[in-house]
Design an enzyme around this catalytic site. Structure first.
Site, PDB file in Angstrom:
ATOM      1  CB  ALA A  62      -9.646  -6.404   2.007  1.00 16.03           C
ATOM      2  CD  GLU A 104      -8.133 -14.054  -0.629  1.00 14.67           C
ATOM      3  OE1 GLU A 104      -8.253 -12.857  -0.250  1.00 14.67           O
ATOM      4  OE2 GLU A 104      -9.042 -14.668  -1.198  1.00 14.67           O
ATOM      5  CD  GLU A 124     -10.903 -13.656   3.952  1.00 21.55           C
ATOM      6  OE1 GLU A 124     -10.669 -14.564   4.772  1.00 21.55           O
ATOM      7  OE2 GLU A 124     -10.100 -13.333   3.070  1.00 21.55           O
TER       8      GLU A 124
HETATM    9  N1  T1G Z   1      -8.607  -3.187   7.674  1.00 18.30           N
HETATM   10  C1  T1G Z   1      -8.610  -1.958   8.260  1.00 18.30           C
HETATM   11  N2  T1G Z   1      -8.164  -1.722   9.517  1.00 18.30           N
HETATM   12  C2  T1G Z   1      -7.697  -2.771  10.204  1.00 18.30           C
HETATM   13  C3  T1G Z   1      -7.659  -4.083   9.666  1.00 18.30           C
HETATM   14  C4  T1G Z   1      -8.139  -4.264   8.340  1.00 18.30           C
HETATM   15  N3  T1G Z   1      -8.112  -5.468   7.732  1.00 18.30           N
HETATM   16  N4  T1G Z   1      -7.142  -4.920  10.610  1.00 18.30           N
HETATM   17  C5  T1G Z   1      -6.866  -4.149  11.679  1.00 18.30           C
HETATM   18  N5  T1G Z   1      -7.203  -2.875  11.444  1.00 18.30           N
HETATM   19  C6  T1G Z   1      -7.022  -1.749  12.360  1.00 18.30           C
HETATM   20  C7  T1G Z   1      -7.851  -1.907  13.617  1.00 18.30           C
HETATM   21  O1  T1G Z   1      -9.156  -1.406  13.402  1.00 18.30           O
HETATM   22  C8  T1G Z   1      -7.070  -1.067  14.597  1.00 18.30           C
HETATM   23  O2  T1G Z   1      -7.372   0.292  14.310  1.00 18.30           O
HETATM   24  C9  T1G Z   1      -5.622  -1.295  14.173  1.00 18.30           C
HETATM   25  O3  T1G Z   1      -5.671  -1.750  12.806  1.00 18.30           O
HETATM   26  C10 T1G Z   1      -4.915  -2.334  15.021  1.00 18.30           C
HETATM   27  O4  T1G Z   1      -5.752  -3.511  14.965  1.00 18.30           O
HETATM   28  C11 T1G Z   1     -10.042  -9.831  -0.090  1.00 18.30           C
HETATM   29  C12 T1G Z   1     -11.984  -9.275   1.598  1.00 18.30           C
HETATM   30  C13 T1G Z   1      -4.357  -8.040  12.193  1.00 18.30           C
HETATM   31  C14 T1G Z   1      -4.693  -9.700  14.034  1.00 18.30           C
HETATM   32  O5  T1G Z   1     -10.175  -9.799   9.116  1.00 18.30           O
HETATM   33  O6  T1G Z   1      -7.568  -9.604  12.954  1.00 18.30           O
HETATM   34  O7  T1G Z   1      -9.134  -9.545   3.401  1.00 18.30           O
HETATM   35  O8  T1G Z   1      -8.461   0.866  16.524  1.00 18.30           O
HETATM   36  O9  T1G Z   1      -6.218  -3.483  17.421  1.00 18.30           O
HETATM   37  O10 T1G Z   1      -4.760  -6.697  18.200  1.00 18.30           O
HETATM   38  O11 T1G Z   1     -10.457 -11.961   0.732  1.00 18.30           O
HETATM   39  O12 T1G Z   1      -6.324  -6.424  13.549  1.00 18.30           O
HETATM   40  O13 T1G Z   1      -6.023   1.368  16.121  1.00 18.30           O
HETATM   41  O14 T1G Z   1      -7.812   2.641  14.858  1.00 18.30           O
HETATM   42  O15 T1G Z   1      -6.822  -5.483  15.973  1.00 18.30           O
HETATM   43  O16 T1G Z   1      -2.530  -6.390  16.969  1.00 18.30           O
HETATM   44  C15 T1G Z   1      -9.525  -9.956   6.468  1.00 18.30           C
HETATM   45  C16 T1G Z   1      -8.603  -8.181  10.789  1.00 18.30           C
HETATM   46  C17 T1G Z   1     -10.162  -8.718   5.907  1.00 18.30           C
HETATM   47  C18 T1G Z   1      -7.999  -9.198   9.823  1.00 18.30           C
HETATM   48  C19 T1G Z   1      -3.959  -7.354  14.522  1.00 18.30           C
HETATM   49  N6  T1G Z   1      -8.617  -9.630   7.533  1.00 18.30           N
HETATM   50  N7  T1G Z   1      -7.613  -7.698  11.729  1.00 18.30           N
HETATM   51  O17 T1G Z   1      -4.523  -7.404  15.828  1.00 18.30           O
HETATM   52  O18 T1G Z   1      -4.413  -4.936  16.452  1.00 18.30           O
HETATM   53  S1  T1G Z   1     -11.303  -9.110   4.616  1.00 18.30           S
HETATM   54  C20 T1G Z   1      -9.036  -9.556   8.803  1.00 18.30           C
HETATM   55  C21 T1G Z   1      -7.207  -8.466  12.773  1.00 18.30           C
HETATM   56  C22 T1G Z   1     -10.318  -9.633   3.344  1.00 18.30           C
HETATM   57  C23 T1G Z   1     -10.041 -10.673   1.128  1.00 18.30           C
HETATM   58  C24 T1G Z   1     -11.012 -10.213   2.175  1.00 18.30           C
HETATM   59  C25 T1G Z   1      -6.276  -7.804  13.749  1.00 18.30           C
HETATM   60  C26 T1G Z   1      -4.819  -8.254  13.603  1.00 18.30           C
HETATM   61  P1  T1G Z   1      -7.429   1.365  15.526  1.00 18.30           P
HETATM   62  P2  T1G Z   1      -5.914  -4.388  16.277  1.00 18.30           P
HETATM   63  P3  T1G Z   1      -4.017  -6.375  16.955  1.00 18.30           P
END
Ligand code: T1G
Length: 697
Positions: A62, A104, A124
């Site tokens: 998300a 998902e 999450e």
């Molecule tokens: N939403 C918004 N921005 C995100 C994002 C996300 N999920 N993931 C990364 N970014 C942005 C981050 O802030 C950065 O921005 C840029 O992308 C590069 O990220 C319904 C509710 C995917 C492994 O928790 O683990 O889904 O600083 O520097 O090192 O059940 O990003 O460049 O402006 O980390 O290559 C669940 C979180 C959400 C994954 C990539 N998903 N992200 O790592 O790049 S909750 C997560 C990561 C959800 C559902 C629920 C990592 C990555 P900026 P980065 P990276």
């Protein structure tokens, strides 16, 4: 650019998500998936559908940036319900990382084809949440309860070999992923779609799962989400799918509003923001192709391992051959253990060893672009090394000291080239701990500091840039609050009560247990070394520690310290209780009952107070710098965000009141920080401070 476009390859439709940088499930992406799946399902020429992504990764979840804003339809569970209900086979083509909502989406597809290097996961819980779109309900139907509980409660990433074996992935692509997925989709044409929601959850071992959940609760250290994620997976075993889905969503929406989730979402963005040091914007790091490390003891070896693990060749210099051999053996055994645990292959062990150059020849450092000194914490030794290094190292090489306390400005002066000198303060074990404090000396060149940050990132660490002061950020805050705990022991509390309260509050370990782990003799030596500098007006709190050390009890390494260690178990020792009572009596202190929880409150307030001084002095420019140090180097609980995020949550007026209590019992040196008083007077929070604000207040 549309967030999701529809293409065709013959009778197979491809819905392609294109939402850089990580294909997060923004409202446009959710709408796009719904529209494309609807259109492809309605198109009689289409026999099967593949869902794929542009860019470096499948959907990363998300859009965390949307959290906290009013949710916009279509909601993900509804999108996935429509996708799963399609009468045509829908196959996910996974590359990069399919995480959270992204995974998902894949689970709601009728099959999953993945690139061999892809990873899946439900992170999450690292945001204080649980999956909110069927992850806890579909995953056990595909891979069983134990696997689903492990993945949903740990937030760990899972590789494709494991995912295939668990039944989560149907095929690992051979060659082009999309072609592989299209081909696989064609094999499903004409067959009833295998809807995950309709699968029967395999039987599970109740006792094993109970034990699994018990272990999760223990490791969570007060974090709510991991346990709730495990319980929500268990719900799937006795609720019908729609009920389970609805209850999961309700729980997710509840957690979205909790302080723990707000703190962990703050941490997610702060860990990225901290790398963007305001005054280094646009400063290019110097190119680094070979690194030198002086010293191959615990720290030197740990630093070398971390450098080599990131692919950098390292020249290791020791004074004596047998110390060098010991260092080499330590590194080799670490990699061999990693191979035994399946983390790396045997070939990778050899490859890593091939990156090592071990020598007693100091001049071998001449062709290194960065040299990291990791020898004894004695200024005389640093002086000798940096005087030589200043002459031997090539022009432009960055010279870093791993010192945890000593003055980088003085060390820079010894080198004769202070512009090239920085601090890189790693934390033991250096190949495991994420934090590295990058110390900017008064004369350090900006590109030398930027080089420290770049190398720290490349090592997979979290570099935090700071100025020079005694103990930098982490150890300075530790040196501030540690005596508060010692004074509480003199006044009436017992070490094990304080430790228990600290661990219940979420700290990885209690302060006295940490002392025993690190070695009480370190503090004893510092107290002796600086005894002549002690301010007689300041309350001394070292008597108990000195009395314990006087018995040769330095902690775990001598089998006893604040605790006694019997078969590796930490136990309260009546000898220490007697020492404490005697010290109180000798000091004329009438011991009084002091609750461990009260001491923890005072410890936290003292952390905040010292951080306020650090911010006012401009050692760091942002509150998040301090929070990231405490989280990544000192076992502070992420679900509290960090000492300053937590202070905002509690209310700075309350923190100030507690600090006034500390000052009353601790005396000189524990006055409330002017910044803290001003912020309370102005009704400001740490979250309101922009970089550098604290220095101007
Ligand atoms: N939403 C918004 N921005 C995100 C994002 C996300 N999920 N993931 C990364 N970014 C942005 C981050 O802030 C950065 O921005 C840029 O992308 C590069 O990220 C319904 C509710 C995917 C492994 O928790 O683990 O889904 O600083 O520097 O090192 O059940 O990003 O460049 O402006 O980390 O290559 C669940 C979180 C959400 C994954 C990539 N998903 N992200 O790592 O790049 S909750 C997560 C990561 C959800 C559902 C629920 C990592 C990555 P900026 P980065 P990276």
């Amino acid at each position: 650019m549309t967030a999701v476009r529809l293409e065709k390859q013959g009778d197979v439709a491809l819905a392609i998500v294109d939402n850089p940088p990580v294909n997060a499930l923004s409202q446009a992406v959710r709408q796009g998936i719904l529209d494309c799946i609807g259109a492809a399902t309605a198109d009689s020429a289409v026999k099967a559908i593949v869902l794929a992504c542009e860019g470096r990764s499948f959907i990363a979840g998300a859009d965390i940036k949307e959290f906290g804003k009013p949710p916009q339809p279509p909601f993900l569970p509804d999108v996935l319900g429509a996708l799963e209900a399609s009468g045509k086979p829908v196959v996910a083509a996974i590359h990069g990382t399919a995480l959270g909502g992204g995974f998902e989406v894949a689970l709601a597809c009728h099959a999953r084809v993945a690139d061999a290097r892809a990873k899946i996961g439900l992170p999450e819980v690292k945001l204080g949440l649980i999956p909110g779109a069927g992850g806890t309900q579909r995953l056990p139907r595909l891979a069983g309860v134990a696997f689903a509980i492990d993945v949903a409660s740990s937030g760990r990433m899972v590789g494709m070999k494991e995912a295939l074996a668990a039944g989560v992935i149907d095929k690992i692509a051979d060659g082009d992923l999309r072609a592989s997925a299209v081909e696989y989709a064609r094999t499903l044409v004409g067959k009833p779609p295998r809807r995950t929601r309709d699968l029967i959850i395999p039987q599970h071992d109740h006792a094993a799962v109970e034990a699994q959940i018990k272990e999760i609760r223990k490791k969570a250290r007060g974090a709510e989400a991991p346990v709730i994620a495990a319980q929500t997976v268990m719900d799937a075993t006795h609720k019908n799918f729609d009920q389970g889905l609805a209850d999961e969503r309700k729980t997710f929406m509840h957690l979205l509003g909790t302080d723990q989730s707000k703190a962990m979402r703050y941490v997610f963005f702060a860990e990225r923001e901290v790398l963007k040091t305001p005054h280094l914007e646009g400063v290019a790091p110097r190119p680094i192709s070979r690194v030198g490390v002086i010293g191959s003891g615990t720290m030197g070896a740990g630093i070398t391992i971390s450098l080599v693990n990131s692919g950098m060749p390292v020249t290791v210099v020791e004074m004596a051959q047998e110390a060098l051999d010991r260092g080499h053996a330590r590194m080799k055994s670490t990699w061999e253990r990693d191979a035994k645990l399946g983390r790396i292959s045997a070939a990778q062990v050899d490859q890593r060893l091939s990156l090592l150059t071990m020598t007693t020849d100091f001049n071998a450092l001449a062709d290194c672009d960065l040299v990291i000194e990791a020898v004894f914490e004695e200024m005389a030794i640093k002086k000798d090394i940096f005087t030589r290094l200043g002459k031997v190292a090539k022009p432009g090489a960055v010279l870093a000291s791993n010192t945890s306390y000593l003055d980088i400005n003085a060390i820079g002066a010894f080198s004769g080239r202070p512009a090239d000198v920085i601090g890189m303060h790693f934390f033991s074990p250096a190949n495991i701990m994420r934090l590295v404090e990058i110390i900017e000396g008064a004369k350090s060149a900006k590109d030398a500091v930027a080089t420290g940050v770049a190398v720290g990132k490349r090592m997979g660490k979290l570099p935090v840039v700071m100025g020079v002061c005694d103990g930098f950020v982490g150890n300075r805050i530790l040196a501030a609050w540690r005596p508060v705990a010692d004074m509480a022991v003199e006044d009436g509390a017992m070490p094990h009560e304080i430790d228990a309260a600290m661990e219940k509050w979420g700290m990885a370990m209690g302060g006295f247990a940490v002392g025993d782990l690190a070695g009480l003799d370190i503090g004893m030596r510092r107290r002796r070394e600086f005894a002549h500098l002690r301010d007689p007006e300041k309350r001394d709190s070292g008597a108990v520690a000195d009395a314990i050390c006087a018995l040769g009890r330095y902690g775990q390494k001598t089998g006893a310290g604040y605790y006694k260690y019997v078969d590796g178990k930490r136990e309260v020792d009546p000898i220490v209780t007697d020492i404490i009572n005697k010290v109180s009596a000798d000091k004329g202190i009438a011991r009084r009952p002091i609750a461990g929880e009260k001491v923890m409150e005072q410890i936290h307030a003292t952390m905040v107070n010292e951080a306020a001084h650090i911010l006012s002095e401009g050692i760091v420019s942002r509150p998040l710098d301090v929070d990231m140090v405490l989280l990544n180097g000192y076992g502070f609980p992420a679900w509290r965000g960090g000492p300053l995020h937590e202070a905002d949550r509690i209310g700075l007026d309350k923190v100030l009141a507690t600090m006034r209590e500390v000052h009353k019992s601790a005396g000189k040196g524990y006055e409330p920080a002017p910044l803290l008083e001003k912020m309370v007077a102005q009704g400001k929070k740490f979250a309101d401070l922009k970089p550098g604000d604290a220095q101007k207040m």
